[in-house]
Design an enzyme around this catalytic site. Structure first.
Site, PDB file in Angstrom:
ATOM      1  N   SER A   1      27.390  -1.276  37.132  1.00 27.34           N
ATOM      2  CA  SER A   1      28.136  -0.338  36.136  1.00 27.34           C
ATOM      3  C   SER A   1      29.047   0.826  36.791  1.00 27.34           C
ATOM      4  O   SER A   1      27.180   1.857  37.061  1.00 27.34           O
ATOM      5  CB  SER A   1      28.649  -0.554  35.073  1.00 27.34           C
ATOM      6  OG  SER A   1      29.181   0.255  34.101  1.00 27.34           O
TER       7      SER A   1
ATOM      8  N   TYR B   1      23.334  -1.346  27.623  1.00 27.97           N
ATOM      9  CA  TYR B   1      23.580  -1.905  28.617  1.00 27.97           C
ATOM     10  C   TYR B   1      23.221  -1.146  29.996  1.00 27.97           C
ATOM     11  O   TYR B   1      23.090  -1.161  31.369  1.00 27.97           O
ATOM     12  CB  TYR B   1      24.842  -2.220  28.532  1.00 27.97           C
ATOM     13  CG  TYR B   1      26.248  -2.640  29.043  1.00 27.97           C
ATOM     14  CD1 TYR B   1      25.873  -3.795  29.631  1.00 27.97           C
ATOM     15  CD2 TYR B   1      27.203  -0.990  29.717  1.00 27.97           C
ATOM     16  CE1 TYR B   1      26.675  -4.091  30.635  1.00 27.97           C
ATOM     17  CE2 TYR B   1      28.044  -1.416  30.685  1.00 27.97           C
ATOM     18  CZ  TYR B   1      27.897  -3.093  31.351  1.00 27.97           C
ATOM     19  OH  TYR B   1      28.540  -3.499  32.204  1.00 27.97           O
TER      20      TYR B   1
ATOM     21  N   LYS C   1      21.960  -1.832  33.727  1.00 29.87           N
ATOM     22  CA  LYS C   1      22.810  -1.581  34.893  1.00 29.87           C
ATOM     23  C   LYS C   1      22.100  -0.523  35.678  1.00 29.87           C
ATOM     24  O   LYS C   1      22.367  -0.426  37.477  1.00 29.87           O
ATOM     25  CB  LYS C   1      24.176  -1.163  34.928  1.00 29.87           C
ATOM     26  CG  LYS C   1      24.843  -2.115  33.439  1.00 29.87           C
ATOM     27  CD  LYS C   1      25.732  -3.601  34.718  1.00 29.87           C
ATOM     28  CE  LYS C   1      26.281  -4.614  33.691  1.00 29.87           C
ATOM     29  NZ  LYS C   1      26.377  -5.921  34.972  1.00 29.87           N
TER      30      LYS C   1
HETATM   31  N1  LIG Z   1      35.256  -4.334  32.860  1.00 35.31           N
HETATM   32  C1  LIG Z   1      35.131  -3.524  32.926  1.00 35.31           C
HETATM   33  O1  LIG Z   1      35.380  -1.969  32.294  1.00 35.31           O
HETATM   34  C2  LIG Z   1      33.454  -3.347  33.699  1.00 35.31           C
HETATM   35  C3  LIG Z   1      32.925  -2.043  33.919  1.00 35.31           C
HETATM   36  C4  LIG Z   1      31.912  -1.687  35.004  1.00 35.31           C
HETATM   37  C5  LIG Z   1      30.860  -3.284  35.402  1.00 35.31           C
HETATM   38  N2  LIG Z   1      31.585  -4.655  34.519  1.00 35.31           N
HETATM   39  C6  LIG Z   1      30.225  -5.721  34.685  1.00 35.31           C
HETATM   40  O2  LIG Z   1      31.556  -6.367  35.566  1.00 35.31           O
HETATM   41  C7  LIG Z   1      30.579  -8.296  35.126  1.00 35.31           C
HETATM   42  C8  LIG Z   1      32.079  -8.923  35.196  1.00 35.31           C
HETATM   43  O3  LIG Z   1      32.618  -8.131  33.876  1.00 35.31           O
HETATM   44  P1  LIG Z   1      34.180  -8.706  33.370  1.00 35.31           P
HETATM   45  O4  LIG Z   1      34.492  -7.405  32.951  1.00 35.31           O
HETATM   46  O5  LIG Z   1      34.541  -9.362  34.729  1.00 35.31           O
HETATM   47  O6  LIG Z   1      34.176  -9.491  32.135  1.00 35.31           O
HETATM   48  P2  LIG Z   1      35.049 -11.415  32.040  1.00 35.31           P
HETATM   49  O7  LIG Z   1      36.004 -11.000  32.267  1.00 35.31           O
HETATM   50  O8  LIG Z   1      34.498 -10.935  30.389  1.00 35.31           O
HETATM   51  O9  LIG Z   1      33.987 -11.914  32.392  1.00 35.31           O
HETATM   52  C9  LIG Z   1      32.360 -12.081  32.001  1.00 35.31           C
HETATM   53  C10 LIG Z   1      32.264 -13.503  32.798  1.00 35.31           C
HETATM   54  O10 LIG Z   1      30.760 -13.487  33.050  1.00 35.31           O
HETATM   55  C11 LIG Z   1      30.789 -15.128  32.283  1.00 35.31           C
HETATM   56  N3  LIG Z   1      29.456 -14.566  31.644  1.00 35.31           N
HETATM   57  C12 LIG Z   1      29.391 -14.073  30.493  1.00 35.31           C
HETATM   58  N4  LIG Z   1      27.615 -14.461  30.155  1.00 35.31           N
HETATM   59  C13 LIG Z   1      27.577 -15.683  30.368  1.00 35.31           C
HETATM   60  C14 LIG Z   1      26.363 -15.652  30.519  1.00 35.31           C
HETATM   61  N5  LIG Z   1      25.672 -15.692  29.364  1.00 35.31           N
HETATM   62  N6  LIG Z   1      26.356 -16.930  31.458  1.00 35.31           N
HETATM   63  C15 LIG Z   1      27.145 -16.944  32.409  1.00 35.31           C
HETATM   64  N7  LIG Z   1      28.487 -16.714  32.482  1.00 35.31           N
HETATM   65  C16 LIG Z   1      28.184 -15.625  31.528  1.00 35.31           C
HETATM   66  C17 LIG Z   1      31.826 -14.885  30.956  1.00 35.31           C
HETATM   67  O11 LIG Z   1      32.272 -16.491  30.914  1.00 35.31           O
HETATM   68  P3  LIG Z   1      32.030 -17.879  29.999  1.00 35.31           P
HETATM   69  O12 LIG Z   1      32.586 -16.782  28.735  1.00 35.31           O
HETATM   70  O13 LIG Z   1      32.903 -18.582  30.737  1.00 35.31           O
HETATM   71  O14 LIG Z   1      30.371 -17.914  30.092  1.00 35.31           O
HETATM   72  C18 LIG Z   1      33.235 -14.576  32.513  1.00 35.31           C
HETATM   73  O15 LIG Z   1      32.819 -15.342  33.688  1.00 35.31           O
HETATM   74  C19 LIG Z   1      29.735  -7.701  34.275  1.00 35.31           C
HETATM   75  O16 LIG Z   1      28.594  -7.598  35.145  1.00 35.31           O
HETATM   76  C20 LIG Z   1      29.852  -6.496  34.081  1.00 35.31           C
HETATM   77  O17 LIG Z   1      28.598  -5.501  33.511  1.00 35.31           O
HETATM   78  C21 LIG Z   1      32.572  -4.412  33.908  1.00 35.31           C
END
Ligand SMILES: NC(=O)c1ccc[n+]([C@@H]2O[C@H](COP(=O)([O-])OP(=O)(O)OC[C@H]3O[C@@H](n4cnc5c(N)ncnc54)[C@H](OP(=O)(O)O)[C@@H]3O)[C@@H](O)[C@H]2O)c1
Length: 259
Positions: free
Chosen positions: A149, A162, A166
């Protein structure tokens, strides 16, 4: 002469994307499949993963679902074993699922939440890499991708733990890169800025926070999951084969903002 037309072709490859039931992971899974990879769609919710696998198949790709909660080591082992049993190889591992159970002052995080964040975002990422590496070595190479991130780049009070994890992921790919480069394995981190997903809802649903993010982003908007798909394809493909230990900031120009 190199076949530049096939630089991004993933035909014959196998990819696992954790947390691919929605958001960034889903976009990466669909993009990898569109380039020809067979993709393991995995998260805690089987039904949601089945929907993604169905979408991939209806677009002409190949996918299967192996449910896995990345908090549990036995489920990680099962993910690797089932993938190898079905498809015999793992070319790309995307460690994308993450946890962020605490929003509040860094030093006030309860121990259980601190441990959970470290477990999911760091220790079990390392463990999943460790479980996958023997297959990658045996087949002569592979690509490890960790979703970090832009939170890794700056100090943070309310998302402190968090962001700590990261930043650890940024170091993790450097460690893996030096240790396994001669096995043909690359390891890289992707650092998304604010992306419109469930995970970051609190940040983009608040109109003031959204306006501030848009103001501070050179391209004038926050990200969509598809904005992170291309870098995953690059890192999984022949195009990225001399790229390792790196952290790719994909944030619409947020981290480079001036005054
Ligand atoms: N969105 C942002 O602004 C942002 C920015 C920087 C970094 N990120 C990073 O991007 C990555 C993906 O996040 P996203 O934004 O795409 O979020 P998201 O849309 O909420 O998706 C999260 C995914 O992770 C799965 N998940 C959560 N906990 C889990 C667990 N314990 N075991 C297995 N699967 C799990 C969820 O599925 P289920 O609920 O079905 O398990 C879902 O498929 C993360 O690493 C996050 O830190 C996001």
């Amino acid at each position: 002469m190199s076949d530049y037309g096939k630089l991004f072709d993933l035909t014959g490859q196998v990819a696992i994307v954790t947390g691919s039931s929605r958001g960034i992971g889903r976009a990466m899974a669909e993009a990898l499949a569109a380039q020809g990879a067979r993709v393991v769609v995995t998260s805690r919710r089987q039904e949601a993963c089945e929907d993604v696998a169905a979408a991939i198949k209806s677009a002409g790709g190949e996918a299967m679902v192996i449910p896995c909660n990345v908090s549990h080591e036995d489920q990680l082992a099962n993910l690797v074993e089932q993938t190898l049993a079905a498809w015999g190889r793992i070319d790309t591992l995307v460690c994308n699922a993450a946890a962020n159970p605490h929003y509040g002052p860094f030093l006030e995080i309860p121990d259980d939440m601190y441990d959970k964040t470290m477990l999911v975002n760091v220790r079990n990422v390392m463990k999943l890499c460790r479980m996958t590496l023997p297959a990658m070595k045996e087949q002569g190479g592979g690509s490890i991708i960790i979703t970090s991130s832009t939170g890794a780049l700056a100090g943070s009070d309310y998302l402190g733990t968090y962001c700590l994890t990261k930043a650890a992921d940024v170091q993790m790919v450097k460690n893996l890169a030096v240790a396994h480069g001669r096995d043909g394995v690359t390891a890289n981190a992707i650092l998304p800025g604010l992306v419109k997903t469930h995970f970051a809802k609190a940040l983009w649903e608040d109109p003031d926070a959204l306006a501030a993010a848009e103001r501070d982003t050179a391209l004038g908007r926050i990200g969509e999951p598809v904005d992170l798909a291309g870098i995953a394809v690059y890192l999984a493909s022949r195009a990225g084969r001399w790229t390792t230990g790196q952290s790719f900031v994909i944030d619409g120009g947020w981290a480079i903002r001036g005054e």
